[in-house]
Design a protein around this motif. Sequence first.
Motif, short mmCIF file in Angstrom:
data_model
loop_
_atom_site.label_atom_id
_atom_site.label_comp_id
_atom_site.label_asym_id
_atom_site.label_seq_id
_atom_site.Cartn_x
_atom_site.Cartn_y
_atom_site.Cartn_z
N LEU A 64 0.83 -1.20 0.00
CA LEU A 64 0.00 0.00 0.00
C LEU A 64 0.86 1.25 0.00
N PRO A 65 0.41 2.31 -0.67
CA PRO A 65 1.19 3.55 -0.70
C PRO A 65 1.16 4.26 0.65
N ILE A 66 2.27 4.88 0.98
CA ILE A 66 2.37 5.72 2.17
C ILE A 66 2.29 7.16 1.71
N VAL A 67 1.25 7.86 2.14
CA VAL A 67 1.09 9.27 1.79
C VAL A 67 1.36 10.09 3.05
N SER A 68 2.50 10.75 3.08
CA SER A 68 2.91 11.50 4.26
C SER A 68 2.30 12.88 4.30
N ALA A 69 2.04 13.45 3.14
CA ALA A 69 1.46 14.78 3.07
C ALA A 69 0.95 15.01 1.65
N TYR A 70 -0.01 15.90 1.52
CA TYR A 70 -0.42 16.35 0.19
C TYR A 70 -0.96 17.77 0.30
N THR A 71 -0.64 18.57 -0.71
CA THR A 71 -0.97 19.99 -0.60
C THR A 71 -0.70 20.71 -1.92
N PRO A 72 -1.40 21.81 -2.20
CA PRO A 72 -0.96 22.71 -3.28
C PRO A 72 0.40 23.28 -2.89
N HIS A 73 1.40 23.05 -3.71
CA HIS A 73 2.78 23.36 -3.35
C HIS A 73 3.33 24.44 -4.27
N PHE A 74 3.98 25.44 -3.67
CA PHE A 74 4.47 26.59 -4.44
C PHE A 74 5.99 26.66 -4.47
N GLU A 77 9.74 24.58 -9.41
CA GLU A 77 10.13 25.54 -10.44
C GLU A 77 8.90 26.33 -10.90
N PRO A 78 9.07 27.60 -11.29
CA PRO A 78 7.92 28.44 -11.63
C PRO A 78 6.98 27.82 -12.66
N GLY A 79 7.51 27.12 -13.63
CA GLY A 79 6.67 26.51 -14.65
C GLY A 79 5.86 25.33 -14.16
N LEU A 80 6.11 24.88 -12.94
CA LEU A 80 5.35 23.77 -12.35
C LEU A 80 4.40 24.25 -11.26
N SER A 81 4.85 25.21 -10.46
CA SER A 81 4.00 25.73 -9.39
C SER A 81 2.94 26.68 -9.91
N GLY A 82 3.28 27.46 -10.95
CA GLY A 82 2.34 28.41 -11.50
C GLY A 82 1.80 29.36 -10.44
N THR A 83 0.55 29.73 -10.58
CA THR A 83 -0.08 30.66 -9.63
C THR A 83 -0.96 29.93 -8.61
N ARG A 84 -1.31 28.68 -8.90
CA ARG A 84 -2.23 27.95 -8.02
C ARG A 84 -1.58 26.73 -7.36
N GLY A 85 -0.31 26.53 -7.64
CA GLY A 85 0.42 25.47 -6.97
C GLY A 85 0.38 24.14 -7.71
N ALA A 86 1.44 23.38 -7.52
CA ALA A 86 1.47 22.00 -7.96
C ALA A 86 0.75 21.15 -6.92
N GLY A 87 -0.04 20.21 -7.37
CA GLY A 87 -0.78 19.35 -6.44
C GLY A 87 0.09 18.21 -5.96
N ASN A 88 0.98 18.50 -5.03
CA ASN A 88 2.00 17.53 -4.64
C ASN A 88 1.48 16.50 -3.65
N ILE A 89 1.83 15.24 -3.93
CA ILE A 89 1.57 14.14 -3.01
C ILE A 89 2.93 13.60 -2.60
N PHE A 90 3.26 13.73 -1.32
CA PHE A 90 4.56 13.32 -0.80
C PHE A 90 4.46 11.89 -0.27
N PHE A 91 5.16 10.98 -0.92
CA PHE A 91 5.12 9.58 -0.50
C PHE A 91 6.20 9.31 0.54
N GLY A 92 5.84 8.56 1.56
CA GLY A 92 6.74 8.31 2.67
C GLY A 92 7.69 7.16 2.42
N ASN A 93 8.77 7.15 3.19
CA ASN A 93 9.88 6.21 3.02
C ASN A 93 10.49 6.40 1.64
N CYS A 94 11.51 5.64 1.30
CA CYS A 94 12.26 5.93 0.08
C CYS A 94 13.13 4.73 -0.26
N ASN A 95 13.48 4.61 -1.54
CA ASN A 95 14.39 3.54 -1.93
C ASN A 95 15.86 3.97 -1.85
#
Length: 343
Positions: A64-74, A77-95
């Motif tokens: 199952l996926p681990i979702v540590s946080a999710y949020t409009p993220h600013f 890089e400017p071309g990804l965040s834009g004016t309304r934010g990137a809809g980032n989903i931060f997955f927990g743990n790492c390889n």
Amino acid sequence: MTSELTEMQKSDFRPKYLDLYESGELHRRVLAIEKYLDNCTCCPHHCEVNRNEGKLGKCYSRALPIVSAYTPHFGEEPGLSGTRGAGNIFFGNCNLRCIYCQNHEISQNRVAELQHEVSVERLAEIMLELQAKGCHNIGLVSPTHFTAPILKAIWIAIANGLRLPIIYNTNGYDSVEVLKLYDGVIDIYLPDIKYGSNQYGEEYSKAENYFDATTLAVKEMYRQVGSELIWKEGVITRGLVIRHLVLPNDLSDTEAVLAFIAKELNPEIHISLMAQYFPAHKALKEMLLSRKVRETEYNRALALMEKYGLHNGWAQEFESAEHYKPEFESSRVDPFGNDKDAG
């Protein structure tokens, strides 16, 4: 759990994943990738454990996926965040096990992060929630070890109205075979190339053959989306951006990284050269990593970009290390479906 696009999100952009969904090809890939967890080869570690039976690989994660946080993220890089934010989903743990990881609270918290496991259906809902909040895209942050459940969640979300570009924001230590299953699903690839040396990858991130594996993965990303960025109203909707964090004492082997991009990919590729390093996590105990990057070191990296004809992209302000301090507690995910101040 259907989600309508906001008026500002409506445009002539049509994600390629809709064609895969409508043809049934995406569902075929979902069934194929789920089998990777039976004998896990989702990343170059090739742990070969059965994560579907609850066993933990080097990523210290189950199926199952681990979702540590999710949020409009600013903070992208400017071309990804834009004016309304990137809809980032931060997955927990790492390889990876980067000893200087600035996000170690969620990437290396191991057992504690397991409590943030969510169902695949819940992950699909999160994507739709971020779309409903007006985000420009869905940013999958550290997705490598959860590529199987993520692909299924995308399939479910599309059925319920997902229409945003999808960003694959990765440390670069990815499986080429898994990436091929994402061909046409991912609109924007955002990989790190952390080191130009296998030795440094092993020593500082506990990743065998990091440079060899990552360059193969990035070549596959390049094959899928090319070097040109496609923009819509000031925001990137398709393409490849390669990130490179400059480390003290040239432990990132920056010239080898930039030479690879220029000579084996395309000098037109956009680079995000980052100056935000500061000694986090275990780095204070490592003499060569126990200080911030010097301005002379960062300027050398900029000069190397010029040397190799890499003129597209972004250079971070040198002072970034002074104010880049990731915080995750304010957007922690409730596994039962209620995000804590995720907006």
